[in-house]
Design a protein around this motif. Structure first.
Motif, PDB file in Angstrom:
ATOM      1  N   LEU A 132       0.631  -0.962   0.144  1.00 40.63           N
ATOM      2  CA  LEU A 132      -0.073   0.347   0.228  1.00 40.63           C
ATOM      3  C   LEU A 132       1.214   1.785   0.456  1.00 40.63           C
ATOM      4  O   LEU A 132       1.573   2.132   1.078  1.00 40.63           O
ATOM      5  N   ASP A 133       0.776   1.997  -0.506  1.00 41.00           N
ATOM      6  CA  ASP A 133       1.531   3.108  -0.974  1.00 41.00           C
ATOM      7  C   ASP A 133       0.359   4.701  -0.446  1.00 41.00           C
ATOM      8  O   ASP A 133      -1.297   4.127  -0.117  1.00 41.00           O
ATOM      9  N   LEU A 134       0.919   4.962  -0.012  1.00 39.46           N
ATOM     10  CA  LEU A 134       0.445   5.764   1.450  1.00 39.46           C
ATOM     11  C   LEU A 134      -0.507   6.965   1.023  1.00 39.46           C
ATOM     12  O   LEU A 134      -1.387   7.393   0.494  1.00 39.46           O
ATOM     13  N   GLY A 135       0.554   7.594  -0.112  1.00 39.14           N
ATOM     14  CA  GLY A 135       0.277   8.598  -0.976  1.00 39.14           C
ATOM     15  C   GLY A 135      -0.736   8.273  -2.562  1.00 39.14           C
ATOM     16  O   GLY A 135      -0.509   8.839  -3.821  1.00 39.14           O
ATOM     17  N   LEU A 136      -2.071   7.830  -2.292  1.00 43.43           N
ATOM     18  CA  LEU A 136      -2.967   7.882  -3.486  1.00 43.43           C
ATOM     19  C   LEU A 136      -3.794   8.945  -3.654  1.00 43.43           C
ATOM     20  O   LEU A 136      -4.558   9.098  -3.098  1.00 43.43           O
ATOM     21  N   PRO A 137      -4.100   8.977  -4.945  1.00 42.78           N
ATOM     22  CA  PRO A 137      -6.210   9.363  -5.605  1.00 42.78           C
ATOM     23  C   PRO A 137      -6.845   8.962  -4.903  1.00 42.78           C
ATOM     24  O   PRO A 137      -6.916   8.219  -4.585  1.00 42.78           O
ATOM     25  N   LYS A 138      -7.280  10.564  -4.181  1.00 39.24           N
ATOM     26  CA  LYS A 138      -8.861   9.993  -4.136  1.00 39.24           C
ATOM     27  C   LYS A 138      -9.284   9.345  -2.969  1.00 39.24           C
ATOM     28  O   LYS A 138     -10.453   9.530  -1.842  1.00 39.24           O
ATOM     29  N   MET A 139      -8.241   8.697  -2.155  1.00 39.62           N
ATOM     30  CA  MET A 139      -8.355   8.116  -0.606  1.00 39.62           C
ATOM     31  C   MET A 139      -6.911   7.649  -0.445  1.00 39.62           C
ATOM     32  O   MET A 139      -6.282   7.375  -1.109  1.00 39.62           O
ATOM     33  N   HIS A 140      -6.694   8.298   1.127  1.00 41.02           N
ATOM     34  CA  HIS A 140      -5.194   8.138   2.005  1.00 41.02           C
ATOM     35  C   HIS A 140      -5.245   7.416   1.876  1.00 41.02           C
ATOM     36  O   HIS A 140      -5.366   5.749   2.443  1.00 41.02           O
ATOM     37  N   GLY A 141      -3.456   6.367   1.824  1.00 37.11           N
ATOM     38  CA  GLY A 141      -3.689   4.769   2.178  1.00 37.11           C
ATOM     39  C   GLY A 141      -4.072   4.193   4.052  1.00 37.11           C
ATOM     40  O   GLY A 141      -4.295   3.817   4.231  1.00 37.11           O
ATOM     41  N   LEU A 142      -3.391   5.628   4.422  1.00 40.72           N
ATOM     42  CA  LEU A 142      -3.700   5.524   5.965  1.00 40.72           C
ATOM     43  C   LEU A 142      -5.290   5.318   5.912  1.00 40.72           C
ATOM     44  O   LEU A 142      -5.462   4.049   6.852  1.00 40.72           O
ATOM     45  N   GLU A 143      -6.068   6.201   5.681  1.00 39.16           N
ATOM     46  CA  GLU A 143      -7.789   6.208   5.427  1.00 39.16           C
ATOM     47  C   GLU A 143      -7.840   4.529   4.879  1.00 39.16           C
ATOM     48  O   GLU A 143      -8.608   3.581   5.523  1.00 39.16           O
TER      49      GLU A 143
END
Ligand code: CA
Length: 241
Positions: free
Chosen positions: A51-62
């Motif tokens: 899981l990359d954290l800096g993802l578009p549409k929903m942050h990886g942490l979420e």
């Protein structure tokens, strides 16, 4: 093994896909957080999430928070930018199992993936034993009574899933989900064919792949043999005096 990669950097994702497919895993890729969330909600049979954290549409942490809130224990390896220690700490606190800072070497990533999958298979050591069958998870080699068993990639994948759940029933649908990527057209009938082939190769001595009629399969040992363990083959506790 079935792995989901959530990464929006196309070049990096391609490299990861190639490297992990090369290890024999079935690998799927999504490029946004919302797609990752949807995929994880629909398919409960992933063995690992990268899981990359800096993802578009929903942050990886979420994505991670929601995954753990649903009670999922799937191992998660997070990918973070090198400078964001805070994100890494948060990720681990949110229930990630490991992290890698970008840029990283694919070799190291593969080693960490192996370690996470090994833990998932129920042990810290490489060898899983099931009666006379010993499966080396790193080398992906199976032996029976010390003799190597010649298995195709699919048969190995099937054996891994059955070993991971030795003594328990695995449904055909679960097998399809563990072994096949999206777009792979593998029917329940094809699974029957793979099981048939694997049976011919590993049903020696007490090892059996039992059919649970209409439901699935169960790897078991005929009575009188020790159960599956992940103990190293060489070490054995000395007998008490
Ligand atoms: Ca990113």
């Amino acid at each position: 093994m079935r792995i989901l990669i959530a990464e929006d950097d196309g070049v990096l994702a391609d490299g990861l896909l190639r490297a992990l497919r090369g290890t024999g895993a079935a690998v799927d890729h999504v490029a946004t957080g919302s797609e990752a969330d949807a995929a994880l909600m629909t398919n409960k049979e992933f063995d690992l999430l990268i899981l990359d954290l800096g993802l578009p549409k929903m942050h990886g942490l979420e994505v991670l928070r929601k995954l753990r809130a649903r009670g999922s224990t799937v191992p998660v390896l997070i990918l973070t930018a090198a400078d964001s220690i805070e994100e890494r700490v948060k990720g681990l606190d949110f229930g990630a199992d490991d992290y890698m800072a970008k840029p990283f070497s694919l070799q190291e990533l593969e080693a960490r993936v192996r370690a996470l999958l090994r833990r998932r298979m129920g042990g810290a050591c490489d060898n899983i034993r099931h009666g006379p069958l010993v499966y080396d998870q790193s080398g992906r080699v199976a032996t029976i009574d010390g003799q190597m068993v010649d298995l195709s990639a699919r048969e190995l994948g099937l054996l891994e899933v059955l070993l991971q759940r030795a003594g328990r029933m695995v449904s055909k649908d679960q097998l399809v989900e563990h072994l096949c990527e999206w777009g792979d057209e593998v029917s329940n009938n094809a699974i029957e064919v793979y099981v048939h082939r694997l049976r011919k190769k590993i049903e020696k001595g007490p090892i059996r792949i039992a059919t649970v009629r209409g439901l699935g399969y169960c790897l078991k040992l005929l009575p009188g043999e020790p159960a599956t363990t992940t103990a190293p083959t060489a070490t054995r506790p000395s007998t008490a005096t």
